[in-house]
Design an enzyme around this catalytic site. Structure first.
Site, PDB file in Angstrom:
ATOM      1  N   CYS A   1       0.790  -1.229   0.000  1.00 24.01           N
ATOM      2  CA  CYS A   1       0.000   0.000   0.000  1.00 24.01           C
ATOM      3  C   CYS A   1       0.832   1.294   0.000  1.00 24.01           C
ATOM      4  O   CYS A   1       1.366   1.660  -1.036  1.00 24.01           O
ATOM      5  CB  CYS A   1      -0.984  -0.049   1.166  1.00 24.01           C
ATOM      6  SG  CYS A   1      -2.363   1.080   0.949  1.00 24.01           S
TER       7      CYS A   1
ATOM      8  N   ARG B   1     -12.269   6.711  -1.261  1.00 22.44           N
ATOM      9  CA  ARG B   1     -11.353   5.627  -0.869  1.00 22.44           C
ATOM     10  C   ARG B   1     -11.898   4.312  -1.402  1.00 22.44           C
ATOM     11  O   ARG B   1     -13.105   4.093  -1.455  1.00 22.44           O
ATOM     12  CB  ARG B   1     -11.216   5.569   0.656  1.00 22.44           C
ATOM     13  CG  ARG B   1     -10.582   6.802   1.254  1.00 22.44           C
ATOM     14  CD  ARG B   1     -10.211   6.572   2.712  1.00 22.44           C
ATOM     15  NE  ARG B   1      -9.050   5.712   2.865  1.00 22.44           N
ATOM     16  CZ  ARG B   1      -7.786   6.111   2.719  1.00 22.44           C
ATOM     17  NH1 ARG B   1      -7.522   7.372   2.425  1.00 22.44           N
ATOM     18  NH2 ARG B   1      -6.790   5.280   2.880  1.00 22.44           N
TER      19      ARG B   1
ATOM     20  N   HIS C   1      -3.743  -5.464   2.491  1.00 25.11           N
ATOM     21  CA  HIS C   1      -3.411  -5.695   3.898  1.00 25.11           C
ATOM     22  C   HIS C   1      -4.121  -6.974   4.299  1.00 25.11           C
ATOM     23  O   HIS C   1      -4.592  -7.725   3.475  1.00 25.11           O
ATOM     24  CB  HIS C   1      -3.953  -4.542   4.752  1.00 25.11           C
ATOM     25  CG  HIS C   1      -3.492  -3.197   4.345  1.00 25.11           C
ATOM     26  ND1 HIS C   1      -2.291  -2.684   4.719  1.00 25.11           N
ATOM     27  CD2 HIS C   1      -4.096  -2.232   3.600  1.00 25.11           C
ATOM     28  CE1 HIS C   1      -2.170  -1.447   4.231  1.00 25.11           C
ATOM     29  NE2 HIS C   1      -3.240  -1.163   3.541  1.00 25.11           N
TER      30      HIS C   1
HETATM   31  N1  GLN Z   1      -2.194   6.983   2.205  1.00 28.73           N
HETATM   32  C1  GLN Z   1      -2.280   6.137   1.069  1.00 28.73           C
HETATM   33  C2  GLN Z   1      -3.657   6.170   0.402  1.00 28.73           C
HETATM   34  O1  GLN Z   1      -4.638   6.493   1.019  1.00 28.73           O
HETATM   35  C3  GLN Z   1      -1.939   4.712   1.466  1.00 28.73           C
HETATM   36  C4  GLN Z   1      -2.935   4.124   2.409  1.00 28.73           C
HETATM   37  C5  GLN Z   1      -2.508   2.806   2.988  1.00 28.73           C
HETATM   38  O2  GLN Z   1      -1.310   2.506   3.077  1.00 28.73           O
HETATM   39  N2  GLN Z   1      -3.482   2.044   3.463  1.00 28.73           N
HETATM   40  O3  GLN Z   1      -3.775   5.855  -0.788  1.00 28.73           O
END
Ligand code: GLN
Length: 240
Positions: free
Chosen positions: A95, A129, A192
């Site tokens: 990520c 998101r 994850h």
């Molecule tokens: N901050 C980054 C995003 O929102 C990565 C997020 C994460 O590592 N879960 O894309």
């Protein structure tokens, strides 16, 4: 005879380690130990000395703010990490670190966090998101199961293959069906969960290449881990 050593490095555990990413380190260490390796775990945070011997590198996800905190240090390390990747060192970047292994991450507020260009990918923050349970089909690893939570939309460029194709979830960008990236022995992914406990084929790819590169052989005994199959099935069946 002394047990063969593997030096395992976790990059930025203080700032880049969310949604259980630490579990990836535990799985790699355990699967190596069960096969008779002596694992030396190194934790690298900004300003630390980079160890002289590194066989396997893992790094996790982070908030945009965590990514900002490590960016200067990561740039200083970038050349070294690229050399190691080109020399066949296996790496897992999840990520937030996946994004910074790429060329850049332009966040949804317009900030540009420069990456190290180890992977030829670009990331741009989107308005929504991408969150939820995710399943991939991977030609190398079979069915891969995980959980994604990111605003960044990543686009693969020349020379980089996807880690897999999404059969559930959004993946790299919600548009082209790809998820993650593969280059040499580097695996990068948004997943994850943590990723490796449910995906032993990916864990064993990483430990095999670490052992082969360091010792010229890999003690490839089959590991029967209780509940692994059950965990994979129930995770894959979970609603988005
Ligand atoms: N901050 C980054 C995003 O929102 C990565 C997020 C994460 O590592 N879960 O894309």
């Amino acid at each position: 005879m002394d047990a063969p050593v593997i030096d395992l490095l976790q990059l930025y555990p203080r700032d880049m380690n969310i949604y259980g990413d630490w579990g990836n380190v535990l799985v790699l260490r355990k699967r190596l130990q069960l096969r008779g390796y002596d694992v030396r775990l190194h934790e690298y945070n900004p300003g630390d000395e980079f160890p002289g011997q590194v066989d396997l590198i893992v790094g996790g996800g982070g908030q945009d703010s965590g990514q900002n905190k490590i960016q200067a240090d990561l740039h200083a390390l970038g050349g070294r990490l690229k050399e190691l990747a080109d020399d066949g060192v296996p790496m897992l970047a999840i990520c937030g670190l996946y994004q910074l292994f790429g060329n850049f991450f332009k966040t949804h507020t317009g900030d540009v966090i420069k990456g190290i260009g180890l992977l030829n990918v670009d990331t741009v923050g989107g308005p929504t998101r991408m969150i939820g349970n995710t399943v991939l089909d991977s030609s190398e690893f079979g069915t891969v199961i995980g959980y994604e939570n990111h605003s960044g939309q990543t686009f693969l460029k020349e020379g980089v293959q996807p880690f897999g194709t999404v059969t559930k979830g959004e993946g790299n960008n919600g548009q082209d069906g790809t998820e993650g990236a593969r280059y040499r022995n580097v695996v990068a992914s948004y997943l994850h969960g943590s990723l490796l406990p449910k995906n032993p084929a990916v864990a064993d790819f990483l430990v095999r290449h670490a052992a082969l590169r360091r010792h010229g052989s890999f003690n490839d005994v089959r590991l029967d881990v209780p509940y692994e199959a059950e965990a994979r099935e129930s995770s894959a069946a979970r609603p988005r």
